[in-house]
Design a protein around this motif. Sequence first.
Motif, short mmCIF file in Angstrom:
data_model
loop_
_atom_site.label_atom_id
_atom_site.label_comp_id
_atom_site.label_asym_id
_atom_site.label_seq_id
_atom_site.Cartn_x
_atom_site.Cartn_y
_atom_site.Cartn_z
N ALA A 55 0.84 -1.20 0.00
CA ALA A 55 0.00 0.00 0.00
C ALA A 55 0.87 1.24 0.00
CB ALA A 55 -0.91 0.00 1.22
N GLU A 85 -2.13 -1.81 -10.14
CA GLU A 85 -2.91 -1.83 -8.92
C GLU A 85 -3.52 -3.21 -8.68
OE1 GLU A 85 -5.61 1.50 -9.59
OE2 GLU A 85 -4.48 2.62 -8.05
N ARG A 86 -3.70 -3.53 -7.41
CA ARG A 86 -4.36 -4.78 -7.02
C ARG A 86 -5.60 -4.45 -6.21
NH1 ARG A 86 -1.63 -9.59 -6.93
NH2 ARG A 86 -3.73 -10.34 -6.35
N ALA A 87 -6.65 -4.03 -6.93
CA ALA A 87 -7.90 -3.67 -6.26
C ALA A 87 -8.48 -4.85 -5.48
CB ALA A 87 -8.91 -3.18 -7.29
N ASP A 88 -8.17 -6.08 -5.92
CA ASP A 88 -8.69 -7.26 -5.24
C ASP A 88 -8.09 -7.43 -3.85
OD1 ASP A 88 -6.30 -7.70 -6.83
OD2 ASP A 88 -6.40 -9.80 -6.20
N ALA A 90 -7.42 -4.68 -1.84
CA ALA A 90 -7.68 -3.46 -1.07
C ALA A 90 -8.25 -3.82 0.30
CB ALA A 90 -8.65 -2.56 -1.83
N SER A 92 -10.56 -3.99 3.26
CA SER A 92 -12.02 -3.93 3.34
C SER A 92 -12.48 -2.70 4.12
CB SER A 92 -12.56 -5.20 4.01
OG SER A 92 -13.95 -5.15 4.12
N ARG A 97 -8.33 5.48 -3.45
CA ARG A 97 -7.29 4.70 -4.12
C ARG A 97 -6.03 4.48 -3.29
NH1 ARG A 97 -5.91 6.75 -9.87
NH2 ARG A 97 -4.85 4.76 -9.94
N ARG A 99 -5.45 3.27 -0.60
CA ARG A 99 -5.41 2.00 0.12
C ARG A 99 -5.40 0.81 -0.82
NH1 ARG A 99 -3.14 1.94 4.42
NH2 ARG A 99 -4.21 0.03 5.02
N VAL A 100 -5.39 1.04 -2.11
CA VAL A 100 -5.28 -0.05 -3.08
C VAL A 100 -3.81 -0.41 -3.24
CG1 VAL A 100 -5.70 -0.80 -5.45
CG2 VAL A 100 -7.37 0.68 -4.29
#
Length: 425
Positions: A55, A85-88, A90, A92, A97, A99-100
């Motif tokens: 992050a 980016e790894r949005a998967d 992030a 919860s 953005r 924190r992505v």
Amino acid sequence: MHVRTTTTTLRPAKTPAHAKRALLSRHHIVAPSLCVADAAAASVFNAARARGPIARDVIAKVTQLSIATVNRQVTALLDAGVLRERADLAVSGAIGRPRVPVEVNHEPFLTLGIHIGARTTSIVATDLFGRTLDVVETPTPRGPQEAALASLAHSARRYLSRWHRRRPLWVGVATGGVVDSATGYLNHSRLGWSDAPVGPVIAESLGLPVSVASHVDAMAGAELLLGGRRGPQSSTSLYVYARETAGYALSIGGKVHSPASGPGTIAGLPVNSELLGGTGQLESTVSDEAVLIAARKKRIIPAEGPGSTMAAVLRAARQGNEDARALLAERARVLGEAVALLRYMLNPDDLVVGGQAFTEYPEGMELVEAAYRKRSMLPPRDIRVTSFGNRVQEAGAGVVSLGGIYADPIGAMRRALTRRPEATA
């Protein structure tokens, strides 16, 4: 007519220096970056390389950059294509953005490393993490210099043609001899090359940026950038190499020391061994060729043919042949004493040895260390064997191809992706 004559007489003739500059203006020859870079973009990229997915706030902590600076650099690196980016992943419930997590976007790209050895040339494909994707070996081209360079470039281009799903970004060449890293030219007496335009010829063939470095500097750079150890930025590290040649490199404060006139040499360091030829010089005593000559004289291996190799000598030693063991023990002794002498002169904080003279016969390292301790005149300091084992040549070539990207990922991508259309055909 008079004006044309005057203009012609004032135009300087093309000297060898002018010819080099003309080639450099046409090709991307870039001095290798064998250092731990501290620019903001490099720090962010290398944090992602070492710790990703990561992050932005964590990047700020590990790099000690402000979160605003990290956000700007991450955005630029995403635009350049070297991060994704790894949005998967992030957190919860987090908003926005920042924190992505991001990670190195390694799958679309590769770099090409070429290690030109006295006998064998290795061509290696490397990803942006510095991991070897594939490596092939081919005999180093012999014969006239121009034809040898053309053959080398052709082999590299043919190898690259296999990689349809990855885009090549950079070429790194690691070689013995005296390298002019600014121009990519090489003097290599063992190959019979003089002022050889290695960098320009490969750049012409592949249409990619090319960096050329001394192979021992490159191996020291691999330890620094890919070896996984991180000492204090003020520390010094001595890297000693031996196989067919012997050499050393010194890293100071996170940078491989590369003199403008080329690396120093330890080939003529004084040693004493009648068993290994009695030349009185380090390289001609500990080289593979010296061991082979001695093994043939002792009839450990045949005088010629496929059985007359270092692999056969090693096999004989492991099968209990006392003469073979004695030869390898003698090489270990000479190497250990040479390392002690270098350490005595330079007194580095870290001491690393690499090359097949050390790694192909690990049974001999105890003898190397014993000779080193016996000859040492300073307080005890351990010898560390290279992180890369027998893969040290390919790791060195790989890091030369990656150094520019690690030092300036945004600028390097801009340079790498500006390719000549004819080179991609």
